[in-house]
Motif scaffolding. Structure first.
Motif, mmCIF file in Angstrom:
data_model
loop_
_atom_site.group_PDB
_atom_site.id
_atom_site.type_symbol
_atom_site.label_atom_id
_atom_site.label_comp_id
_atom_site.label_asym_id
_atom_site.label_seq_id
_atom_site.Cartn_x
_atom_site.Cartn_y
_atom_site.Cartn_z
ATOM 1 N N ALA A 35 0.817 -1.220 0.000
ATOM 2 C CA ALA A 35 0.000 0.000 0.000
ATOM 3 C C ALA A 35 0.849 1.268 0.000
ATOM 4 O O ALA A 35 0.591 2.203 -0.762
ATOM 5 C CB ALA A 35 -0.954 -0.011 1.186
ATOM 6 N N GLU A 36 1.886 1.281 0.820
ATOM 7 C CA GLU A 36 2.684 2.508 0.951
ATOM 8 C C GLU A 36 3.417 2.826 -0.362
ATOM 9 O O GLU A 36 3.395 3.957 -0.846
ATOM 10 C CB GLU A 36 3.698 2.314 2.080
ATOM 11 C CG GLU A 36 4.220 3.607 2.635
ATOM 12 C CD GLU A 36 5.251 3.343 3.724
ATOM 13 O OE1 GLU A 36 6.306 4.005 3.682
ATOM 14 O OE2 GLU A 36 5.008 2.459 4.568
ATOM 15 N N MET A 37 4.062 1.797 -0.925
ATOM 16 C CA MET A 37 4.812 1.955 -2.185
ATOM 17 C C MET A 37 3.888 2.400 -3.330
ATOM 18 O O MET A 37 4.213 3.302 -4.115
ATOM 19 C CB MET A 37 5.461 0.600 -2.505
ATOM 20 C CG MET A 37 5.899 0.374 -3.898
ATOM 21 S SD MET A 37 6.485 -1.356 -4.033
ATOM 22 C CE MET A 37 6.710 -1.467 -5.786
ATOM 23 N N LEU A 38 2.704 1.809 -3.416
ATOM 24 C CA LEU A 38 1.797 2.138 -4.515
ATOM 25 C C LEU A 38 1.175 3.516 -4.316
ATOM 26 O O LEU A 38 1.021 4.287 -5.268
ATOM 27 C CB LEU A 38 0.697 1.078 -4.648
ATOM 28 C CG LEU A 38 1.179 -0.356 -4.907
ATOM 29 C CD1 LEU A 38 0.009 -1.266 -5.177
ATOM 30 C CD2 LEU A 38 2.154 -0.403 -6.087
ATOM 31 N N ARG A 39 0.838 3.838 -3.044
ATOM 32 C CA ARG A 39 0.198 5.128 -2.776
ATOM 33 C C ARG A 39 1.117 6.286 -3.157
ATOM 34 O O ARG A 39 0.705 7.277 -3.720
ATOM 35 C CB ARG A 39 -0.178 5.225 -1.293
ATOM 36 C CG ARG A 39 -1.284 6.217 -1.009
ATOM 37 C CD ARG A 39 -1.399 6.488 0.478
ATOM 38 N NE ARG A 39 -0.226 7.211 0.957
ATOM 39 C CZ ARG A 39 -0.053 8.527 0.866
ATOM 40 N NH1 ARG A 39 -0.985 9.268 0.312
ATOM 41 N NH2 ARG A 39 1.042 9.101 1.310
ATOM 42 N N ARG A 40 2.401 6.125 -2.884
ATOM 43 C CA ARG A 40 3.348 7.210 -3.138
ATOM 44 C C ARG A 40 3.325 7.638 -4.614
ATOM 45 O O ARG A 40 3.381 8.811 -4.932
ATOM 46 C CB ARG A 40 4.757 6.746 -2.725
ATOM 47 C CG ARG A 40 5.837 7.649 -3.236
ATOM 48 C CD ARG A 40 6.922 7.977 -2.236
ATOM 49 N NE ARG A 40 7.682 9.101 -2.718
ATOM 50 C CZ ARG A 40 8.989 9.096 -2.921
ATOM 51 N NH1 ARG A 40 9.688 8.010 -2.649
ATOM 52 N NH2 ARG A 40 9.602 10.164 -3.372
ATOM 53 N N TRP A 41 3.259 6.659 -5.522
ATOM 54 C CA TRP A 41 3.377 6.991 -6.949
ATOM 55 C C TRP A 41 2.054 6.978 -7.690
ATOM 56 O O TRP A 41 1.916 7.615 -8.735
ATOM 57 C CB TRP A 41 4.351 6.027 -7.643
ATOM 58 C CG TRP A 41 5.696 6.081 -7.011
ATOM 59 C CD1 TRP A 41 6.323 5.088 -6.308
ATOM 60 C CD2 TRP A 41 6.590 7.204 -6.973
ATOM 61 N NE1 TRP A 41 7.531 5.521 -5.844
ATOM 62 C CE2 TRP A 41 7.730 6.808 -6.233
ATOM 63 C CE3 TRP A 41 6.539 8.507 -7.480
ATOM 64 C CZ2 TRP A 41 8.809 7.664 -5.997
ATOM 65 C CZ3 TRP A 41 7.602 9.367 -7.249
ATOM 66 C CH2 TRP A 41 8.726 8.934 -6.520
ATOM 67 N N LEU A 42 1.081 6.217 -7.197
ATOM 68 C CA LEU A 42 -0.172 6.060 -7.945
ATOM 69 C C LEU A 42 -1.369 6.670 -7.221
ATOM 70 O O LEU A 42 -2.458 6.737 -7.778
ATOM 71 C CB LEU A 42 -0.456 4.568 -8.205
ATOM 72 C CG LEU A 42 0.676 3.766 -8.865
ATOM 73 C CD1 LEU A 42 0.317 2.294 -8.936
ATOM 74 C CD2 LEU A 42 0.988 4.300 -10.258
ATOM 75 N N GLY A 43 -1.194 7.065 -5.959
ATOM 76 C CA GLY A 43 -2.310 7.566 -5.160
ATOM 77 C C GLY A 43 -3.007 6.417 -4.448
ATOM 78 O O GLY A 43 -2.719 5.245 -4.717
ATOM 79 N N ALA A 44 -3.919 6.750 -3.534
ATOM 80 C CA ALA A 44 -4.617 5.722 -2.755
ATOM 81 C C ALA A 44 -5.492 4.874 -3.683
ATOM 82 O O ALA A 44 -6.076 5.386 -4.635
ATOM 83 C CB ALA A 44 -5.469 6.388 -1.699
ATOM 84 N N ARG A 45 -5.537 3.585 -3.399
ATOM 85 C CA ARG A 45 -6.299 2.650 -4.242
ATOM 86 C C ARG A 45 -7.470 2.067 -3.470
ATOM 87 O O ARG A 45 -7.371 1.847 -2.261
ATOM 88 C CB ARG A 45 -5.385 1.487 -4.663
ATOM 89 C CG ARG A 45 -4.183 1.918 -5.477
ATOM 90 C CD ARG A 45 -4.493 1.801 -6.934
ATOM 91 N NE ARG A 45 -4.115 3.008 -7.643
ATOM 92 C CZ ARG A 45 -3.995 3.076 -8.952
ATOM 93 N NH1 ARG A 45 -4.182 2.025 -9.684
ATOM 94 N NH2 ARG A 45 -3.685 4.213 -9.546
ATOM 95 N N ASP A 46 -8.542 1.790 -4.186
ATOM 96 C CA ASP A 46 -9.716 1.157 -3.598
ATOM 97 C C ASP A 46 -9.611 -0.345 -3.895
ATOM 98 O O ASP A 46 -9.599 -0.746 -5.054
ATOM 99 C CB ASP A 46 -10.950 1.786 -4.262
ATOM 100 C CG ASP A 46 -12.233 1.237 -3.714
ATOM 101 O OD1 ASP A 46 -12.182 0.282 -2.919
ATOM 102 O OD2 ASP A 46 -13.293 1.775 -4.080
ATOM 103 N N ASN A 47 -9.532 -1.166 -2.842
ATOM 104 C CA ASN A 47 -9.337 -2.610 -3.057
ATOM 105 C C ASN A 47 -10.625 -3.431 -2.956
ATOM 106 O O ASN A 47 -10.570 -4.638 -2.757
ATOM 107 C CB ASN A 47 -8.319 -3.147 -2.040
ATOM 108 C CG ASN A 47 -6.915 -2.653 -2.362
ATOM 109 O OD1 ASN A 47 -6.534 -2.549 -3.533
ATOM 110 N ND2 ASN A 47 -6.157 -2.310 -1.338
#
Ligand code: COA
Length: 203
Positions: A35-47
């Motif tokens: 979550a942290e790695m993806l949020r940094r570059w892609l923004g928060a994701r809805d799972n």
């Protein structure tokens, strides 16, 4: 884990196939752990399942193609790649989105897997140009596309709204012609742990 077959193309260590409904649990677990790695570059994701369903619906359109990168020996997913906004006619172009995960990054799987997607795009999908828009401080992503033969073509100010701000992006691209002459990514030599790569030394 049940191994899903139907590979479109295979490399030395990884293979690519289309993303499918059965991937939800595995992709969600990977995304949660990353979550942290993806949020940094892609923004928060809805799972949620609903978000995954609408993600899959996108690939029912000819303008979007979704792939997962899997390990050949186990079938485990190690990355995802989308070709978005496919334009036909005189352009034959698409825009790439891609991600690895916290447990799979930095092993060369994306280099090999994205290389397979690029060859598939220029071969089976008959595209002529692939673009990637990358934030200037996303070093791993810049290294990845450069290693695969992309060229930096431009700089787009305030290109994409991520984590509450309009972020500048570098625009990188590869064409069918330049891909033919780019270095082959599939047989990258094993680098012993702790040894720096060329791109790390350049930084
Ligand atoms: C961008 C991203 C996909 C890059 O993935 P990656 O894991 O770095 O890519 P690879 O799996 O090909 O690994 C490459 C690295 O592993 C190293 N490596 C280690 N062992 C290796 C091996 N056996 N073979 C090849 N490379 C190896 C490479 O040298 C390279 O390191 P470098 O970047 O320091 O040069 C990843 O960082 C990510 O998902 N980030 C978050 C989402 C994101 O930013 N998406 C892109 C938005 S534009």
């Amino acid at each position: 884990m049940a191994k899903i077959t139907g590979y479109l193309s295979q490399g030395r260590r990884v293979a690519i196939r289309h993303v499918c409904r059965q991937d939800y649990d595995e992709l969600t677990a990977l995304a949660r752990d990353s979550a942290e790695m993806l949020r940094r570059w892609l923004g928060a994701r809805d799972n949620t399942v609903e978000a995954f369903e609408s993600y899959l619906e996108r690939f029912e359109q000819p303008t979007h193609v979704g792939f997962v990168i899997c390990l050949r020996d186990t079938g485990a997913i190690v990355g995802g790649v989308n070709i978005n906004n496919v334009l036909r006619g005189a352009l034959q172009s698409g825009t790439l989105g891609y991600t690895s995960y916290a447990s799979t990054t930095g092993r060369g799987y994306m280099t090999e897997g994205l290389g397979l997607v690029i060859r598939f795009a220029f071969g089976v999908l008959e595209l002529h140009r692939l673009e990637a828009n990358i934030q200037p401080d996303n070093t791993s992503s810049l290294n990845l596309v450069e290693r695969l033969g992309f060229r930096r073509e431009g700089y787009s100010v305030a290109f994409q709204y991520i984590n509450g701000e309009w972020r500048d992006h570098e625009r990188w691209a590869i064409t069918a012609e330049t891909a033919r002459t780019a270095a082959r990514p599939v047989n990258l030599p094993h680098r012993p742990a702790g040894e720096e790569s060329e791109s790390t030394r350049r930084r």
